[in-house]
Design a protein around this motif. Structure first.
Motif, PDB file in Angstrom:
ATOM      1  N   LYS A 186      26.790  26.102  80.637  1.00  0.00           N
ATOM      2  CA  LYS A 186      26.438  25.209  81.741  1.00  0.00           C
ATOM      3  C   LYS A 186      25.788  25.960  82.888  1.00  0.00           C
ATOM      4  CE  LYS A 186      29.295  21.085  81.448  1.00  0.00           C
ATOM      5  NZ  LYS A 186      30.221  20.186  82.183  1.00  0.00           N
ATOM      6  N   GLN A 187      26.038  27.243  82.991  1.00  0.00           N
ATOM      7  CA  GLN A 187      25.444  28.068  84.041  1.00  0.00           C
ATOM      8  C   GLN A 187      24.691  29.222  83.382  1.00  0.00           C
ATOM      9  OE1 GLN A 187      28.994  27.676  84.088  1.00  0.00           O
ATOM     10  NE2 GLN A 187      28.824  25.756  85.231  1.00  0.00           N
ATOM     11  N   ILE A 188      23.419  29.370  83.739  1.00  0.00           N
ATOM     12  CA  ILE A 188      22.569  30.400  83.145  1.00  0.00           C
ATOM     13  C   ILE A 188      21.797  31.102  84.259  1.00  0.00           C
ATOM     14  CG2 ILE A 188      20.563  30.830  81.670  1.00  0.00           C
ATOM     15  CD1 ILE A 188      21.420  28.609  79.884  1.00  0.00           C
ATOM     16  N   VAL A 189      21.712  32.417  84.170  1.00  0.00           N
ATOM     17  CA  VAL A 189      20.879  33.232  85.055  1.00  0.00           C
ATOM     18  C   VAL A 189      19.786  33.864  84.191  1.00  0.00           C
ATOM     19  CG1 VAL A 189      20.775  35.204  86.610  1.00  0.00           C
ATOM     20  CG2 VAL A 189      22.765  33.702  86.653  1.00  0.00           C
ATOM     21  N   LEU A 190      18.553  33.464  84.438  1.00  0.00           N
ATOM     22  CA  LEU A 190      17.423  34.003  83.684  1.00  0.00           C
ATOM     23  C   LEU A 190      17.007  35.342  84.285  1.00  0.00           C
ATOM     24  CD1 LEU A 190      15.176  30.837  83.173  1.00  0.00           C
ATOM     25  CD2 LEU A 190      16.807  31.849  81.572  1.00  0.00           C
ATOM     26  N   ASP A 191      17.122  36.380  83.494  1.00  0.00           N
ATOM     27  CA  ASP A 191      16.708  37.716  83.916  1.00  0.00           C
ATOM     28  C   ASP A 191      15.726  38.245  82.885  1.00  0.00           C
ATOM     29  OD1 ASP A 191      16.455  40.028  85.315  1.00  0.00           O
ATOM     30  OD2 ASP A 191      18.512  40.737  85.013  1.00  0.00           O
ATOM     31  N   LEU A 391      20.232  44.811  92.135  1.00  0.00           N
ATOM     32  CA  LEU A 391      21.522  44.161  92.010  1.00  0.00           C
ATOM     33  C   LEU A 391      22.332  44.839  90.913  1.00  0.00           C
ATOM     34  CD1 LEU A 391      20.435  40.410  92.185  1.00  0.00           C
ATOM     35  CD2 LEU A 391      21.147  41.887  94.055  1.00  0.00           C
ATOM     36  N   ARG A 392      23.617  44.766  91.026  1.00  0.00           N
ATOM     37  CA  ARG A 392      24.480  45.289  89.975  1.00  0.00           C
ATOM     38  C   ARG A 392      24.541  44.293  88.820  1.00  0.00           C
ATOM     39  NH1 ARG A 392      30.245  44.722  93.220  1.00  0.00           N
ATOM     40  NH2 ARG A 392      30.271  42.439  93.385  1.00  0.00           N
ATOM     41  N   GLN A 393      25.082  44.749  87.697  1.00  0.00           N
ATOM     42  CA  GLN A 393      25.085  43.925  86.500  1.00  0.00           C
ATOM     43  C   GLN A 393      25.979  42.706  86.662  1.00  0.00           C
ATOM     44  OE1 GLN A 393      23.132  44.386  83.957  1.00  0.00           O
ATOM     45  NE2 GLN A 393      23.898  42.688  82.697  1.00  0.00           N
ATOM     46  N   GLU A 394      27.160  42.879  87.214  1.00  0.00           N
ATOM     47  CA  GLU A 394      28.091  41.771  87.431  1.00  0.00           C
ATOM     48  C   GLU A 394      27.951  41.287  88.873  1.00  0.00           C
ATOM     49  OE1 GLU A 394      32.026  42.857  86.373  1.00  0.00           O
ATOM     50  OE2 GLU A 394      31.539  43.290  84.276  1.00  0.00           O
ATOM     51  N   LEU A 395      27.564  40.024  89.021  1.00  0.00           N
ATOM     52  CA  LEU A 395      27.335  39.447  90.336  1.00  0.00           C
ATOM     53  C   LEU A 395      28.541  38.628  90.773  1.00  0.00           C
ATOM     54  CD1 LEU A 395      23.657  38.216  89.838  1.00  0.00           C
ATOM     55  CD2 LEU A 395      24.429  40.321  90.931  1.00  0.00           C
ATOM     56  N   PRO A 396      28.855  38.627  92.053  1.00  0.00           N
ATOM     57  CA  PRO A 396      29.951  37.787  92.531  1.00  0.00           C
ATOM     58  C   PRO A 396      29.611  36.310  92.412  1.00  0.00           C
ATOM     59  CG  PRO A 396      28.758  38.775  94.370  1.00  0.00           C
ATOM     60  CD  PRO A 396      28.216  39.402  93.121  1.00  0.00           C
ATOM     61  N   SER A 400      30.507  36.048  83.925  1.00  0.00           N
ATOM     62  CA  SER A 400      30.051  37.307  83.321  1.00  0.00           C
ATOM     63  C   SER A 400      29.084  37.093  82.168  1.00  0.00           C
ATOM     64  CB  SER A 400      31.265  38.113  82.828  1.00  0.00           C
ATOM     65  OG  SER A 400      32.023  37.348  81.899  1.00  0.00           O
ATOM     66  N   ASP A 401      29.170  35.946  81.501  1.00  0.00           N
ATOM     67  CA  ASP A 401      28.296  35.691  80.366  1.00  0.00           C
ATOM     68  C   ASP A 401      27.126  34.786  80.714  1.00  0.00           C
ATOM     69  OD1 ASP A 401      29.814  33.449  80.852  1.00  0.00           O
ATOM     70  OD2 ASP A 401      30.065  32.928  78.734  1.00  0.00           O
ATOM     71  N   ALA A 402      26.850  34.589  81.993  1.00  0.00           N
ATOM     72  CA  ALA A 402      25.799  33.655  82.398  1.00  0.00           C
ATOM     73  C   ALA A 402      24.405  34.264  82.291  1.00  0.00           C
ATOM     74  CB  ALA A 402      26.033  33.178  83.836  1.00  0.00           C
TER      75      ALA A 402
END
Length: 458
Positions: A186-191, A391-396, A400-402
């Motif tokens: 449901k939540q995705i971060v496109l990198d 940015l670091r790999q894990e964002l606040p 973690s799997d987004a």
């Protein structure tokens, strides 16, 4: 003043004035192109003008109809006028032009953008600039505009990576849809690498979702939330409010969704806190504003647009209201999402001679919309071309799997792109070959903007 007499004497001394004037005109055009100051030819009846920054200073290209498309020099800071087609091509194929790799059709002609429902990848979908602007009224990504300007056509390629992104959210709304995806998010971060097509894919997703009747909160430039405009510290929340950006956000969201918002009632009737208005300070005698019973989301947004003191509070309340909407799917689409995890352009005075940079998380609106720790559908795209920090790999506030890596062009996609560039005469047909387009692909490593730049040298 001295130039006119000199020109008259030169004209009188020329034996063949028409031929001489033609040579002078040709020389002046050549000089203008060399200096990067060439202007596009006069617009035809089916073309519309778009003012934009000069993308890279490409040379003009003449097509079979005699139209010209010229861009200024790369070092020119002035605005250049570009002509983009406002009417799509007729739904017929020209066997000599509209043929892609292997003889298959290069374009998928359809009546609406519902064509994104098909599963065919590596085909171009062609629409007018007016249709793009109507569906994405908040604005088009800079990379998409550059593609339209240099190809002189408002077409986008349907990639498999986009189809996977679309099927992910379509499966959430309609579980009966069968897809090849294993994990649904449901939540995705496109990198991904720079200029790999993240912003264009996000814009295509918004276009498709709105065609399907979804309610989409689209932010094409997330960096605008953290840069420029008036800001002040809210003494009640201890965050920083930006009322100018808030009013623009509400106006942009209302452009396309007005009809839908008139049908959605407000579900939260707590008082909305008032803050400082843009340049007018605080409102005297009132700290909050209440929404009456029976108000709609349209009424809520109009309150924020009309009263500058309530703009930020309405934007925050809108985020809570949209999470409660169940009658229609709601999608949050944020481009330049990485700008919300670094420092903003604002600074707070600490002493007479020093200021403290304000982080994006300290801004009221960013704090309300940045988190992905909820049950709403949300997709954010990183923009490395406008990045203001690593940015670091894990964002606040992000699962973690987004994060999902968006790929560069594959070899098959690059072949389709090069055929399209040959169709648009960026690549000369007589110089086109499989060996040359593969050189373009390997030299650019599948980077879209670099492939478009290298294509002109084939």
């Amino acid at each position: 003043m001295l130039l006119r007499p000199l020109l008259r004497r030169a004209a009188a001394a020329l034996p063949d004035q028409p031929a001489a004037l033609a040579s002078l005109l040709l020389a002046s055009r050549s000089y203008a192109k060399a200096k990067g100051g060439a202007k596009p030819a006069s617009s035809t009846s089916n073309r519309g003008k778009v003012r934009a920054k000069d993308p890279r200073g490409g040379a003009s290209a003449d097509d079979a109809d005699g139209d010209e498309f010229a861009a200024g020099g790369a070092g020119d800071d002035l605005d250049a006028e570009f002509e983009l087609p406002t009417d799509p091509l007729p739904p017929t194929y020209d066997p000599a032009l509209d043929v892609g790799p292997g003889g298959r059709p290069l374009f998928a002609f359809t009546d609406t953008f519902g064509s994104f429902a098909h599963r065919n990848a590596n085909v171009y979908v062609d629409f007018t600039l007016d249709e793009w602007n109507a569906m994405l009224s908040e604005g088009l990504p800079a990379g998409m505009m550059k593609e339209f300007q240099e190809t002189r056509r408002c077409a986008v390629m349907v990639r498999k990576s986009f189809l996977d992104l679309r099927d992910n959210f379509r499966r959430i709304v309609d579980p009966s849809v069968t897809t090849n995806l294993k994990d649904i998010k449901k939540q995705i971060v496109l990198d991904g690498p720079r200029s790999c097509g993240k912003s264009i894919a996000l814009a295509m997703l918004v276009h498709w979702a709105r065609t399907e009747g979804w309610l989409v909160f689209y932010v094409p430039q997330g960096k605008d939330w953290t840069h420029g405009g008036f800001f002040y510290r809210n003494t009640y929340s201890d965050f920083f409010d930006t009322p100018i950006q808030a009013a623009k956000i509400l106006q942009d969201f209302l452009k396309y969704n007005e009809t839908r918002l008139l049908q959605l009632p407000c579900q939260i009737f707590e008082p909305i806190p008032l803050g400082e208005g843009a340049g007018v300070g605080k409102m005297k005698g009132a700290d909050t504003v209440e929404m009456p019973e029976g108000s709609t989301l349209y009424d809520l947004i109009q309150t924020g647009i009309t009263h500058t003191h309530a703009s930020v509070g309405v934007v925050v309340r809108l985020r809570k209201e949209l999470s409660l909407v169940k009658d229609v799917p709601v999608l949050f689409a944020i481009d330049q999402y990485n700008s919300w995890f670094t420092f903003s352009d604002f600074q707070e005075p600490v002493t007479v001679r020093s200021c403290r940079p304000i982080h994006a998380k300290e801004l009221t609106m960013v704090n309300a919309y940045r988190s992905m720790l909820h049950n709403d559908m949300m997709v954010g795209a990183f923009s490395h071309s406008t990045a203001v920090g690593k940015l670091r790999q894990e964002l606040p506030d992000v699962p973690s799997d987004a994060r999902s890596m968006f790929p560069r062009y594959t070899l098959e996609e690059a072949e389709t792109v090069c055929h399209y560039y040959m169709r648009q005469k960026i690549i000369r047909r007589e110089s086109f070959s499989e060996e040359k387009w593969k050189k373009i692909y390997y030299l650019s490593n599948g980077n879209g903007s670099e492939m478009r730049w290298l294509a002109a040298f084939v």
